[in-house]
Design a protein around this motif. Structure first.
Motif, PDB file in Angstrom:
ATOM      1  N   LYS A   1       0.859  -1.186   0.000  1.00 41.01           N
ATOM      2  CA  LYS A   1       0.000   0.000   0.000  1.00 41.01           C
ATOM      3  C   LYS A   1       0.899   1.241   0.000  1.00 41.01           C
TER       4      LYS A   1
ATOM      5  N   ASP B   1      -0.960  -1.062  -4.407  1.00 42.78           N
ATOM      6  CA  ASP B   1      -2.266  -0.422  -4.382  1.00 42.78           C
ATOM      7  C   ASP B   1      -1.994   1.032  -4.008  1.00 42.78           C
ATOM      8  N   ILE B   2      -2.448   1.949  -4.859  1.00 43.98           N
ATOM      9  CA  ILE B   2      -2.189   3.374  -4.607  1.00 43.98           C
ATOM     10  C   ILE B   2      -3.403   4.003  -3.931  1.00 43.98           C
ATOM     11  N   TYR B   3      -3.150   4.725  -2.843  1.00 41.31           N
ATOM     12  CA  TYR B   3      -4.226   5.420  -2.134  1.00 41.31           C
ATOM     13  C   TYR B   3      -3.987   6.924  -2.215  1.00 41.31           C
TER      14      TYR B   3
ATOM     15  N   GLN C   1      -6.349   9.187   1.525  1.00 41.02           N
ATOM     16  CA  GLN C   1      -7.373   8.196   1.870  1.00 41.02           C
ATOM     17  C   GLN C   1      -7.001   7.392   3.103  1.00 41.02           C
ATOM     18  N   LEU C   2      -5.707   7.281   3.387  1.00 45.04           N
ATOM     19  CA  LEU C   2      -5.285   6.502   4.551  1.00 45.04           C
ATOM     20  C   LEU C   2      -5.052   7.392   5.763  1.00 45.04           C
TER      21      LEU C   2
ATOM     22  N   VAL D   1      -0.227  10.917  10.282  1.00 49.60           N
ATOM     23  CA  VAL D   1      -0.775   9.647  10.740  1.00 49.60           C
ATOM     24  C   VAL D   1      -0.262   8.506   9.870  1.00 49.60           C
TER      25      VAL D   1
ATOM     26  N   GLU E   1       3.111   7.465  10.749  1.00 47.36           N
ATOM     27  CA  GLU E   1       3.122   6.555  11.903  1.00 47.36           C
ATOM     28  C   GLU E   1       2.692   5.150  11.492  1.00 47.36           C
ATOM     29  N   ARG E   2       1.707   5.101  10.576  1.00 48.12           N
ATOM     30  CA  ARG E   2       1.265   3.787  10.107  1.00 48.12           C
ATOM     31  C   ARG E   2       2.391   3.081   9.351  1.00 48.12           C
TER      32      ARG E   2
ATOM     33  N   SER F   1       5.533   3.513  10.021  1.00 49.86           N
ATOM     34  CA  SER F   1       6.500   3.063  11.034  1.00 49.86           C
ATOM     35  C   SER F   1       6.002   1.787  11.718  1.00 49.86           C
ATOM     36  N   MET F   2       4.682   1.597  11.785  1.00 51.97           N
ATOM     37  CA  MET F   2       4.133   0.351  12.324  1.00 51.97           C
ATOM     38  C   MET F   2       4.197  -0.781  11.303  1.00 51.97           C
TER      39      MET F   2
ATOM     40  N   ASP G   1       2.019  -1.095   8.837  1.00 50.83           N
ATOM     41  CA  ASP G   1       0.674  -1.419   8.347  1.00 50.83           C
ATOM     42  C   ASP G   1       0.461  -0.858   6.944  1.00 50.83           C
ATOM     43  N   VAL G   2       0.963   0.355   6.697  1.00 50.59           N
ATOM     44  CA  VAL G   2       1.024   0.916   5.355  1.00 50.59           C
ATOM     45  C   VAL G   2       2.496   0.842   4.961  1.00 50.59           C
TER      46      VAL G   2
ATOM     47  N   SER H   1       4.758  14.521  14.275  1.00 46.86           N
ATOM     48  CA  SER H   1       4.044  14.021  15.451  1.00 46.86           C
ATOM     49  C   SER H   1       4.936  13.160  16.358  1.00 46.86           C
ATOM     50  N   LEU H   2       5.837  12.370  15.774  1.00 46.82           N
ATOM     51  CA  LEU H   2       6.720  11.553  16.617  1.00 46.82           C
ATOM     52  C   LEU H   2       8.003  12.284  16.983  1.00 46.82           C
TER      53      LEU H   2
END
Ligand code: NA
Ligand code: NA
Lengths: 174, 308, 436
Positions: B7, B40-42, B46-47, B52, B55-56, B58-59, B61-62, B72-73
């Motif tokens: 993603k 998959d391009i968002y 959209q994400l 944010v 951060e995703r 860094s997790m 997930d994206v 933020s971090l």
């Protein structure tokens, strides 16, 4: 219900009441500052996000306490038999409890994550943890109420069965 | 290895220049890996907001994003929005390019967030869009014009230094606030952004070059490690190619969007190099000391080294 | 992938039917997506938290608060008495009073509930006393209260603007035209229908001086109530404050009106109202929290793209597509409520709308009129059920009048809104709020 839980509920009620009064006042002050004192405060939006998220989550807990969450309610209009109704309510409350527990589990992981990364807000440098923790705490309380619902619905069903069998059960919980 | 679908998010709508660049990147990777790695391009956030999504990433997930870096971090990421670090494209390449100190600092900071920087992506020089023309747009005295600023200290200070009253508003409310007259203008974007959102409201565009908008393409470290050495090389080379392509075309794109603004009947104020240097000097003299405190002497000196 | 999403929607409907509280219905559907789809909950929590703290969204709870205060501070009562001056003595006039007052209340409240909650307890007994069937009175109050969502300000339009990045002011105005048309149609249907009621009494006529006295008194009393929409909408469109600020100011201004002018509020009642609204806000916002999360999982699984492909696979005729979208939104409105329907569906349909070249403000109106009706279309019909409780009437009594108003008053407006863009775009255009 124990007096301890009653006390906690009163605290929860009081906090929620304060929050819903603080928010419009904060917004109102910002408008006053802009027009009357010609000096909008940088960061008041940021400050507001903390009472906002606590209001949302503790308000949700309040709704659980008062059984005021919105639900579809169409089938209950048609279920007339009390026993069927009690059984239906038990299943519904178990479903709610299971889902709520699962959500709370993830909210707890998010709580830990928040504690670990310890972000600060952009302008005022307030630790975001003080807002992010609301999600876990609110859901945790909601799960407690969901559990109490399961217990109560279970008691109702059991009381009814035992009453039909002619036994006299002394139930201190209802 | 097995086939993977990643993603990738970015913050511009579909079919815009940035979207096409991301598509190009995705196609290149798919082609060069023989469809082993697809995307998959968002588009259009959209994400989530880019902070944010960072951060995703860094997790894990994206997998990837092309966007500004969010603070933020790590508050020090805000250094990329340093006002008047550069005033022209030549300097932009020097101070923001792939070998610049900022790029290295961002890379290091991203590493701490479990993210790997792949490419730098220059976007535009910022400016101010206004409804009314100020009496003397090259002057920095108080103008009694309210402009919307993003809720960050950098823009608040810069806007005030340039002679405007700063009204902090979330971006989502900026258009409405300008339409109804809560504010008379906006800062924080450039010709491209104002053309997309403000072309019916603004009557004047002031290309003050107040900040240089720099974006970064990065990938989650977890994802990066899951790639084979050969795939990593493909990623790195393609990203490099994208950055070069972008550096070659960004200046022209800014000119194109300024022209598009003119075609909409918006007056684009012309500033001489001297005037721009004037703005720069005053902001550097008065705003930078604040930022030095904010970001710490070491980082500050590192990225500003060589700037007069 | 799409199979999983379809199974997930079936699970959602099942949970709704099982009477599970809404936040948990969406939570359950989310659980399914996490088990069988490619979604990380940790990152979803992060995303949703950051979406939810948006100051733009804050306008919604504040308008809910304003609505609850408006229901208790006497504004509704005095507005009713005021409108009554004009049409009260025509046969069927009280029905028109009812519709017009709901529209007025709609101009200060953001939800569909305030209409029923504030006018129902006063209007239904009054209409029954004048000889209207109880089901008719309740039905009219219930369908009219939908105007709270169509006359600005409106919570669902705030949500639309928020999730699609459209100007909230433009979205507000987009449903005003359709809303006013509904006021007219409901009034006409009411006047025609009441001719057939045999035992309608009209208030006794009074002497001329007496009448003048009543008009003076009622107008004076209604003045502060009439001022509220002026402050709210005038403030928003006059560039004095943002919608969020307007909602806060509405509440702050409505309180002294209730305390000192109408003297309907005591400190104790105020605290009760505040707690009631805090509970409503909590119920709605936790529901929005999980709906948002579910919607994002659908976006991550590329459902919007799948919808585009699906639609263009069926037809490339935009009129047929719009018809299908209408039917789809009607079905969504049947099973979920207005706010959740908006959050769940708007992000999924927006790319299709862009592809079709429909103005997002026009689409705001299409979604608005379709989903606002959701509150009165069973099985999920929260506004209808509330109306039943307040009107103390059975579902069967209520069914026919509700259906007639929906079929002849509401549905035509849904189609007009869909196929006549100017109905929703004209006003935003006048205010210069259209971006393209
Ligand atoms: Na309304
Ligand atoms: Na419905």
């Amino acid at each position: 219900m124990s007096t301890f839980i009653k006390k906690l509920q009163n605290i929860q009620r009081f906090v929620v009441l304060c929050l819903i009064m603080i928010l419009p006042i904060l917004v109102f002050i910002q408008v006053l500052l802009r027009y009357v004192f010609k000096a909008p405060l940088m960061g008041i939006e940021e400050l507001m996000l903390f009472p906002t998220i606590w209001l949302y989550m503790l308000g949700g807990a309040n709704a659980s306490m008062e059984r005021n969450h919105i639900s579809c309610g169409v089938l209950t209009l048609y279920i007339k038999k009390e026993k069927t109704n009690n059984l239906f309510n038990l299943i519904t409350s178990i479903l709610s409890f299971v889902i709520s527990t699962w959500l709370t589990f993830w909210a707890f992981k998010y709580f830990l994550y928040s504690l670990q990364v310890w972000k600060e807000s952009n302008l005022l440098l307030i630790p975001m943890f003080f807002g992010e923790s609301a999600v876990f705490l609110g859901l945790f309380i909601m799960t407690l109420y969901a559990f109490m619902d399961v217990k109560q619905n279970f008691m109702k069903l059991r009381t009814r069965y035992t009453a039909e069998e002619g036994l006299n059960v002394n139930n201190s919980n209802t | 290895g097995e086939e993977k679908t990643f993603k990738i998010g970015h913050i511009r709508p579909e079919a815009t220049g940035t979207d096409k660049d991301v598509q190009w990147f995705a196609e290149q990777i798919a082609e060069k890996t023989g469809d082993k790695v697809k995307f998959d391009i968002y588009p259009a956030s959209q994400l989530g907001d880019y902070s944010v999504v960072q951060e995703r990433v860094s997790m894990g997930d994206v997998e990837m994003q092309l966007a500004p870096v969010g603070p933020s971090l790590n508050k020090n990421m805000g250094i990329t929005y340093m006002p008047y670090l550069v005033t022209n494209w030549e300097d932009a390449l020097k101070y923001y390019g792939p070998d610049s100190e900022i790029a290295k600092a961002v890379d290091e900071m991203l590493q701490e967030e479990n993210i790997k920087l792949l490419a730098t992506y220059p976007k535009y020089f910022g400016g101010i869009a206004l409804k009314e023309k100020p009496d003397n747009p090259a002057d920095m005295s108080q103008k009694n014009i309210k402009i919307r600023v993003p809720g960050t200290k950098v823009f608040e200070l810069t806007a005030k230094e340039l002679g405007y009253s700063a009204t902090p508003l979330p971006f989502a409310e900026a258009f409405t606030a300008m339409q109804t007259g809560i504010v008379d203008g906006v800062i924080g974007s450039g010709a491209e952004g104002y053309y997309a959102n403000f072309r019916d409201l603004a009557n004047y565009y002031l290309p003050l070059n107040d900040h240089f908008e720099m974006w970064y393409m990065y990938i989650s470290n977890d994802t990066w490690k899951s790639l084979s050495a050969e795939e990593q090389e493909i990623f790195q080379n393609t990203a490099k190619e994208l950055a070069e392509k972008r550096f070659a075309s960004a200046e022209q794109e800014t000119k194109d969007y300024e022209q598009k603004l003119r075609d909409e009947g918006i007056e684009v104020i012309e500033y001489t190099d001297e005037e721009l240097e004037n703005f720069a000097k005053q902001v550097r003299d008065n705003v930078w000391p604040e930022l030095k405190k904010e970001y710490g002497e070491e980082l500050f000196n590192r990225v500003t080294e060589g700037v007069q | 992938m799409l199979t999983i999403v379809i199974l997930d929607v079936i699970l959602l409907v099942f949970l709704l039917f099982m009477n599970v509280p809404l936040p948990y219905c969406f939570g359950g559907a989310l659980l399914f997506m996490v088990l069988f789809g490619d979604v990380s909950m940790q990152s979803m929590m992060l995303w949703t938290f950051n979406q939810t703290i948006s100051p733009v969204l804050l306008a919604s709870p504040l308008f809910i608060l304003a609505g609850v205060v408006m229901g208790g501070n006497g504004v509704a009562k005095h507005l009713l008495n005021f409108t009554d001056i004009f049409v009260g003595r025509i046969k069927g006039g009280i029905g028109v009073v009812c519709v017009a007052t709901s529209a007025f209340i709609g101009a200060v409240s953001g939800s569909g509930f305030t209409g029923v909650a504030a006018t129902g307890p006063i209007m239904i007994p009054r209409m029954v006393k004048q000889g209207y069937p109880r089901g008719y009175a309740t039905g009219l109050v219930t369908v009219s209260s939908v105007l709270g969502l169509l006359i600005p300000p409106s919570v669902i339009m705030i949500l639309y603007g928020w999730v699609t990045n459209t100007s909230i002011l433009a979205a507000f105005l987009s449903t005003l035209g359709p809303g006013l048309l509904i006021v007219a149609l409901f009034s006409i249907i009411n006047l025609v229908w009441t001719r057939n009621f045999p035992n309608i009494q009209i208030e006794e006529s009074v002497t001329r001086p007496e009448k003048v006295r009543i008009i003076k008194k009622r107008s004076l009393l209604a003045f502060p109530a009439l001022l509220l929409p002026v402050i709210i909408l005038g403030g928003i469109y006059g560039g004095i404050f943002t919608p969020t600020e307007a909602a806060a100011i509405a509440t702050v201004v409505a309180l002294p009106i209730g305390f000192f002018i109408y003297k309907e509020l005591s400190a104790k009642q105020f605290f009760e109202l505040a707690e009631e609204s805090a509970t409503s806000v909590g119920a709605i916002m936790t529901m929005i929290f999980f709906t948002l999360m579910l919607s994002q999982t659908y976006v991550m699984m590329q459902v919007p793209q799948a919808i585009i492909d699906l639609f263009f696979g069926i037809t490339d005729n935009p009129i047929i597509m719009l018809l299908i979208i209408n039917i789809f939104l009607f079905l969504v409105g049947m099973i979920v409520n207005d706010a959740t329907g908006m959050i769940l569906v708007a992000p999924l349909l927006l790319p299709l709308i862009t592809e079709l070249g429909i103005d997002p403000v026009h689409f705001a109106a299409i979604m608005g009129v379709n989903l606002a009706m959701g509150g009165v279309t069973p099985p999920y019909a929260s506004i209808l059920y509330l109306g039943m409780r307040i009107g103390k009437c059975e579902f069967s009594e209520l069914l026919k009048p509700t259906l007639v108003f929906l079929l002849f008053g509401y549905l035509p407006v849904v189609f007009l809104t869909t196929f006549w863009p100017d109905l929703s775009l004209f006003l935003p255009g006048v205010f210069g709020l259209l971006e393209n």
